[in-house]
Design a protein around this motif. Structure first.
Motif, PDB file in Angstrom:
ATOM      1  N   LEU A 268       0.804  -1.216   0.000  1.00  0.00           N
ATOM      2  CA  LEU A 268       0.000   0.000   0.000  1.00  0.00           C
ATOM      3  C   LEU A 268       0.840   1.271   0.000  1.00  0.00           C
ATOM      4  N   VAL A 269       2.119   1.147   0.322  1.00  0.00           N
ATOM      5  CA  VAL A 269       2.988   2.320   0.430  1.00  0.00           C
ATOM      6  C   VAL A 269       3.546   2.681  -0.941  1.00  0.00           C
ATOM      7  N   PRO A 270       3.343   3.903  -1.431  1.00  0.00           N
ATOM      8  CA  PRO A 270       3.887   4.292  -2.736  1.00  0.00           C
ATOM      9  C   PRO A 270       5.406   4.232  -2.724  1.00  0.00           C
ATOM     10  N   GLN A 271       5.976   3.769  -3.838  1.00  0.00           N
ATOM     11  CA  GLN A 271       7.417   3.517  -3.877  1.00  0.00           C
ATOM     12  C   GLN A 271       8.171   4.340  -4.911  1.00  0.00           C
TER      13      GLN A 271
ATOM     14  N   ILE B 163      -3.057  10.842   3.987  1.00  0.00           N
ATOM     15  CA  ILE B 163      -2.927   9.392   3.815  1.00  0.00           C
ATOM     16  C   ILE B 163      -1.459   8.986   3.860  1.00  0.00           C
ATOM     17  N   LEU B 164      -0.613   9.750   3.178  1.00  0.00           N
ATOM     18  CA  LEU B 164       0.820   9.451   3.169  1.00  0.00           C
ATOM     19  C   LEU B 164       1.386   9.483   4.582  1.00  0.00           C
ATOM     20  N   ASP B 165       0.925  10.410   5.374  1.00  0.00           N
ATOM     21  CA  ASP B 165       1.359  10.526   6.766  1.00  0.00           C
ATOM     22  C   ASP B 165       1.088   9.235   7.532  1.00  0.00           C
TER      23      ASP B 165
ATOM     24  N   VAL C 104       4.165   8.853  -4.786  1.00  0.00           N
ATOM     25  CA  VAL C 104       4.237   9.601  -3.524  1.00  0.00           C
ATOM     26  C   VAL C 104       3.576  10.962  -3.693  1.00  0.00           C
ATOM     27  N   GLU C 105       3.878  11.623  -4.800  1.00  0.00           N
ATOM     28  CA  GLU C 105       3.314  12.948  -5.064  1.00  0.00           C
ATOM     29  C   GLU C 105       1.799  12.888  -5.211  1.00  0.00           C
ATOM     30  N   ALA C 106       1.289  11.802  -5.765  1.00  0.00           N
ATOM     31  CA  ALA C 106      -0.146  11.672  -6.013  1.00  0.00           C
ATOM     32  C   ALA C 106      -0.932  11.278  -4.765  1.00  0.00           C
TER      33      ALA C 106
END
Length: 251
Positions: A137-140, A152-154, A145-147
């Motif tokens: 689930l973590v953008p790589q 949510i990223l936090d 990441v920018e999107a």
């Protein structure tokens, strides 16, 4: 604790530290406060949820299971899932699996991440599968990441730290460069906690951050990762990084 200047994400929450000193004795009182504030969603409220998770007391389960089903406050079920993960009790398996199914159906990535992280503790036999699902689930990459919305990223970066997922660290490094102050701080904390040497050039950039709080976290991260605690000046760190070939962020 309900006064923001006395309990906030940047300055910390001394009241929560004081309450933690009472151990499991605080559980009934905290549960009552949480039940009596069905619309609260401030930092102090989340600190009380966290304290229930740290209590290791089964009396916290009922209120946390109820908060897991809260559909009116976006972050409350996430914090409840994290607290249930800390408790790690088998009775939470069904409520967490229901929350995960709901999160998956509604494309709630943050809640899904928290549920996977919690289930890895609650169902040890399935920990590997839940950790892999969380990492996925973590953008790589930079575009992903920018999107990802900062809120949510936090949460995702926090979950990487709580689950200690080294395979997700490339996304955490990129999050250090994020425009959101809280995401930057969260990512630096995670890199420091996991002693991620790959994060060194990213933390080096943040030694020049516009915010003193982020600069302090960047310095702490570099010290934790390298074990060098005598250097406090950005110029010293840049010179050290250049000597060791870790000053430049990879393309």
């Amino acid at each position: 604790m309900t006064k923001r200047p006395r309990c906030n994400r940047i300055m910390g929450c001394p009241g929560a530290v004081k309450l933690a000193g009472y151990g499991p004795a605080i559980v009934p009182g905290l549960a009552d406060v949480l039940r009596q504030n069905p619309r609260a969603d401030g930092y102090w409220y989340f600190e009380l949820i966290k304290l229930l998770g740290q209590s290791r007391d089964a009396r916290a389960l009922d209120v946390l299971h109820a908060l897991l089903d809260d559909t009116g406050r976006w972050e409350v079920p996430i914090r409840a899932a994290q607290a249930l993960g800390h408790l790690g009790m088998a009775a939470s398996r069904a409520p967490l699996e229901a929350a995960l199914a709901r999160a998956t159906e509604n494309d709630n990535v943050a809640l899904a991440a928290a549920a996977h992280g919690a289930l890895a503790h609650v169902v040890p036999a399935e920990a590997s599968a839940h950790r892999d699902a969380l990492a996925a689930l973590v953008p790589q990459d930079a575009a992903a990441v920018e999107a990802t919305p900062p809120v949510i990223l936090d949460i995702l970066v926090e979950e990487v730290r709580m689950a200690r997922l080294p395979k997700a660290l490339p996304g955490v490094r990129l999050a250090i460069l994020n425009d959101n102050r809280f995401v930057r701080a969260q990512a630096l904390d995670t890199a420091a906690s996991l002693h991620d040497t790959g994060a060194i050039p990213y933390a080096l950039v943040r030694l020049e951050d516009e915010l003193p709080s982020v600069r302090r976290k960047a310095l702490t991260a570099l010290q934790e990762i390298t074990g060098i605690r005598t250097m406090t000046d950005p110029a010293q760190w840049r010179a050290w990084c250049e000597r060791n070939g870790v000053a430049d962020i990879p393309r």
